[in-house]
Design a protein around this motif. Structure first.
Motif, PDB file in Angstrom:
ATOM      1  N   ALA A 121       0.830  -1.199   0.000  1.00 19.45           N
ATOM      2  CA  ALA A 121       0.000   0.000   0.000  1.00 19.45           C
ATOM      3  C   ALA A 121       0.869   1.255   0.000  1.00 19.45           C
ATOM      4  O   ALA A 121       1.921   1.299   0.645  1.00 19.45           O
ATOM      5  N   LYS A 122       0.411   2.257  -0.752  1.00 20.49           N
ATOM      6  CA  LYS A 122       1.104   3.541  -0.812  1.00 20.49           C
ATOM      7  C   LYS A 122       0.094   4.679  -0.643  1.00 20.49           C
ATOM      8  O   LYS A 122      -1.083   4.532  -0.970  1.00 20.49           O
ATOM      9  N   GLY A 123       0.551   5.794  -0.134  1.00 25.83           N
ATOM     10  CA  GLY A 123      -0.301   6.958   0.037  1.00 25.83           C
ATOM     11  C   GLY A 123       0.525   8.155   0.452  1.00 25.83           C
ATOM     12  O   GLY A 123       1.744   8.177   0.314  1.00 25.83           O
ATOM     13  N   LYS A 124      -0.145   9.148   1.015  1.00 20.03           N
ATOM     14  CA  LYS A 124       0.575  10.316   1.515  1.00 20.03           C
ATOM     15  C   LYS A 124      -0.154  10.893   2.719  1.00 20.03           C
ATOM     16  O   LYS A 124      -1.380  10.802   2.839  1.00 20.03           O
ATOM     17  N   ALA A 125       0.641  11.470   3.609  1.00 22.42           N
ATOM     18  CA  ALA A 125       0.086  12.094   4.794  1.00 22.42           C
ATOM     19  C   ALA A 125      -0.541  13.429   4.407  1.00 22.42           C
ATOM     20  O   ALA A 125      -0.343  13.934   3.296  1.00 22.42           O
ATOM     21  N   SER A 126      -1.269  14.025   5.348  1.00 20.99           N
ATOM     22  CA  SER A 126      -1.922  15.302   5.066  1.00 20.99           C
ATOM     23  C   SER A 126      -0.923  16.412   4.778  1.00 20.99           C
ATOM     24  O   SER A 126      -1.251  17.406   4.123  1.00 20.99           O
ATOM     25  N   ASP A 127       0.337  16.248   5.252  1.00 20.14           N
ATOM     26  CA  ASP A 127       1.360  17.247   4.956  1.00 20.14           C
ATOM     27  C   ASP A 127       2.092  16.970   3.643  1.00 20.14           C
ATOM     28  O   ASP A 127       3.049  17.662   3.292  1.00 20.14           O
ATOM     29  N   GLY A 128       1.662  15.919   2.921  1.00 22.30           N
ATOM     30  CA  GLY A 128       2.262  15.601   1.637  1.00 22.30           C
ATOM     31  C   GLY A 128       3.382  14.596   1.679  1.00 22.30           C
ATOM     32  O   GLY A 128       3.853  14.146   0.631  1.00 22.30           O
ATOM     33  N   SER A 129       3.830  14.206   2.864  1.00 20.97           N
ATOM     34  CA  SER A 129       4.917  13.217   2.957  1.00 20.97           C
ATOM     35  C   SER A 129       4.405  11.835   2.573  1.00 20.97           C
ATOM     36  O   SER A 129       3.249  11.502   2.804  1.00 20.97           O
ATOM     37  N   PRO A 130       5.266  11.000   1.948  1.00 18.15           N
ATOM     38  CA  PRO A 130       4.823   9.684   1.473  1.00 18.15           C
ATOM     39  C   PRO A 130       4.579   8.698   2.612  1.00 18.15           C
ATOM     40  O   PRO A 130       5.242   8.748   3.648  1.00 18.15           O
ATOM     41  N   LEU A 131       3.630   7.809   2.377  1.00 20.30           N
ATOM     42  CA  LEU A 131       3.343   6.718   3.305  1.00 20.30           C
ATOM     43  C   LEU A 131       3.410   5.397   2.536  1.00 20.30           C
ATOM     44  O   LEU A 131       2.922   5.305   1.408  1.00 20.30           O
ATOM     45  N   THR A 132       4.006   4.401   3.111  1.00 17.42           N
ATOM     46  CA  THR A 132       4.040   3.062   2.515  1.00 17.42           C
ATOM     47  C   THR A 132       3.845   2.028   3.603  1.00 17.42           C
ATOM     48  O   THR A 132       4.172   2.267   4.773  1.00 17.42           O
ATOM     49  N   GLU A 133       3.305   0.888   3.220  1.00 22.67           N
ATOM     50  CA  GLU A 133       3.159  -0.224   4.162  1.00 22.67           C
ATOM     51  C   GLU A 133       3.139  -1.532   3.392  1.00 22.67           C
ATOM     52  O   GLU A 133       2.480  -1.661   2.347  1.00 22.67           O
ATOM     53  N   ASN A 134       3.891  -2.517   3.886  1.00 21.46           N
ATOM     54  CA  ASN A 134       3.922  -3.861   3.331  1.00 21.46           C
ATOM     55  C   ASN A 134       3.583  -4.842   4.446  1.00 21.46           C
ATOM     56  O   ASN A 134       4.086  -4.701   5.567  1.00 21.46           O
ATOM     57  N   ALA A 135       2.739  -5.809   4.153  1.00 18.05           N
ATOM     58  CA  ALA A 135       2.355  -6.787   5.168  1.00 18.05           C
ATOM     59  C   ALA A 135       2.015  -8.097   4.477  1.00 18.05           C
ATOM     60  O   ALA A 135       1.830  -8.156   3.255  1.00 18.05           O
ATOM     61  N   SER A 136       1.927  -9.151   5.255  1.00 21.64           N
ATOM     62  CA  SER A 136       1.518 -10.448   4.720  1.00 21.64           C
ATOM     63  C   SER A 136       0.742 -11.210   5.777  1.00 21.64           C
ATOM     64  O   SER A 136       0.930 -10.983   6.979  1.00 21.64           O
TER      65      SER A 136
END
Length: 404
Positions: A121-136
């Motif tokens: 999963a990828k996205g961005k915070a409200s301040d524009g910084s990137p967010l990523t998460e990997n899980a299984s």
């Protein structure tokens, strides 16, 4: 003569696979940003009151034996999502839906049992910084499964009367749930429908046929998206299949039991009219359209296998050029013992007999899925006796769908 074949020809049996259904999971995952004091604190804060922005995946990373009844939820706390991919090597990718603000993604495809899924999963915070998460996570194995046997096989070229046919080895109690996950597409497009029946051995079977015979050159695709489908009574499977096949030349044969002839045409042009001998009194050849199931150059035909004994009994150990039309034992084949009767007398026990030369020619012309239609006989062949699908009128056929 009629001869029972031990097993339908040209059939492919898939490996046992399990099916399942989906509902919701409440497990926390590792976050991509700085850790809050606890995952519950992070979830409650939502990144709105000074807490860190993060992507949270439920079920959480490295979860095991996740019930297949649960859904996968990916949530961007304090931000939004740009992409979510949840996949497993066997069942494939999950589909999902988005919230209006694209902060939450929820799976809509049921989980498959005994599978390991990875989440990216990828996205961005409200301040524009990137967010990523990997899980299984891994789902629990199914305790009860069913197997689907489908025909035709992938990559096959078949005749214009060949239906798509799937036979299940366990009772399908929720036929609508299974049928919803079966799809046939064709190019050029056709009007077609599924219809349920019991196979000759009592198993649940579903066939798809167009309203009229396929057109030569049509490309057909069967999609079986059965992963996660509960067929009822806790029977599951994980079948994910894409089966492509092509429709070949229109080779059609018409047998007239009164005239004692068989006329064979290819793409609308008559090739030959052969003299034949069909079923005699009390052993009449089935009326209606049968479909070529397969062919063998030589076979033993023993009347005991189809319940014929006494004065009518026979045991022919090497019958040549055999084209099978029904599992109940109807063949078109060479019958040299009836020489002199072709075109004059119906003398068989239900098969379509002809000279050895004519039988070899016919054998070379036809292939799996070609129609052989018998007229002016009695007792129309049953819909489940091979592919008797074409003997059901279109409105009745459509009523056999579980979705009507």
């Amino acid at each position: 003569m009629r001869q029972r074949l031990p097993a339908r020809l040209n059939r492919r049996t898939v490996q046992p696979l399990a099916l399942a259904s989906a509902a919701a999971v409440v497990l926390a995952a590792c976050s991509a940003g700085p850790k809050a004091d606890s995952s519950s604190d992070l979830a409650a804060d939502g990144g709105k009151n000074g807490g860190p922005a993060a992507i949270v995946v439920e079920p959480g990373a490295d979860s095991e034996k996740v019930p297949v009844s649960r859904k996968v939820t990916v949530r961007a706390q304090g931000g939004s999502l740009s992409s979510v991919e949840v996949s497993s090597p066997g069942p494939g990718k999950l589909s999902g839906t988005w919230s209006k603000d694209k902060s939450v993604w929820t799976s809509s495809t049921p989980l498959a049992p005994g599978a390991t899924y990875t989440v990216n999963a990828k996205g961005k915070a409200s301040d524009g910084s990137p967010l990523t998460e990997n899980a299984s996570f891994t789902t629990e194995a199914a305790k009860n499964t069913f197997v689907g046997t489908y025909n035709p096989d992938k990559g096959a070229k078949v005749g214009v009367a060949m239906p798509v046919s799937i036979t299940f080895n366990k009772p399908i109690h929720d036929k609508a749930a299974v049928e919803k996950k079966l799809k046939v597409t064709a190019s050029p497009a056709v009007e077609g429908a599924w219809s349920w029946m019991k196979d000759r051995d009592g198993k649940d079977r579903i066939d798809y046929r167009p309203k009229e015979f396929w057109k030569s050159g049509t490309k057909v695709t069967l999609r079986m998206d059965l992963a996660g489908v509960d067929a009822g009574n806790g029977i599951y499977g994980t079948q994910q299949r894409v089966v492509n096949f092509t429709i070949g030349d229109a080779v059609t044969s018409t047998v007239d039991v009164v005239k004692k002839t068989m006329t064979v045409a290819k793409n609308g042009k008559t090739l030959r009219t052969l003299k034949v001998s069909t079923g005699k009194k009390d052993f009449e050849t089935w009326n209606g359209t049968m479909v070529v199931l397969g062919k063998v150059p030589s076979i033993r035909m023993n009347s005991a296998t189809v319940g014929i004994f006494g004065a009518e009994a026979y045991d022919m150990r090497s019958v040549k050029w055999d084209v099978q039309l029904t599992p109940s034992g109807t063949y078109a084949h060479a019958a040299p013992w009836n020489e002199g009767k072709f075109g004059r007398i119906n003398a068989s026990h239900g098969c379509i007999g002809m000279s050895t030369t004519d039988a070899k020619w016919f054998y070379d012309q036809v292939h799996l899925g070609d129609p052989v239609t018998v007229v002016n006989s009695t007792d129309t062949v049953a819909v489940n006796n091979g592919y008797g699908d074409w003997n059901v009128d279109w409105e009745t056929w459509k009523k056999g769908s579980a979705l009507n």
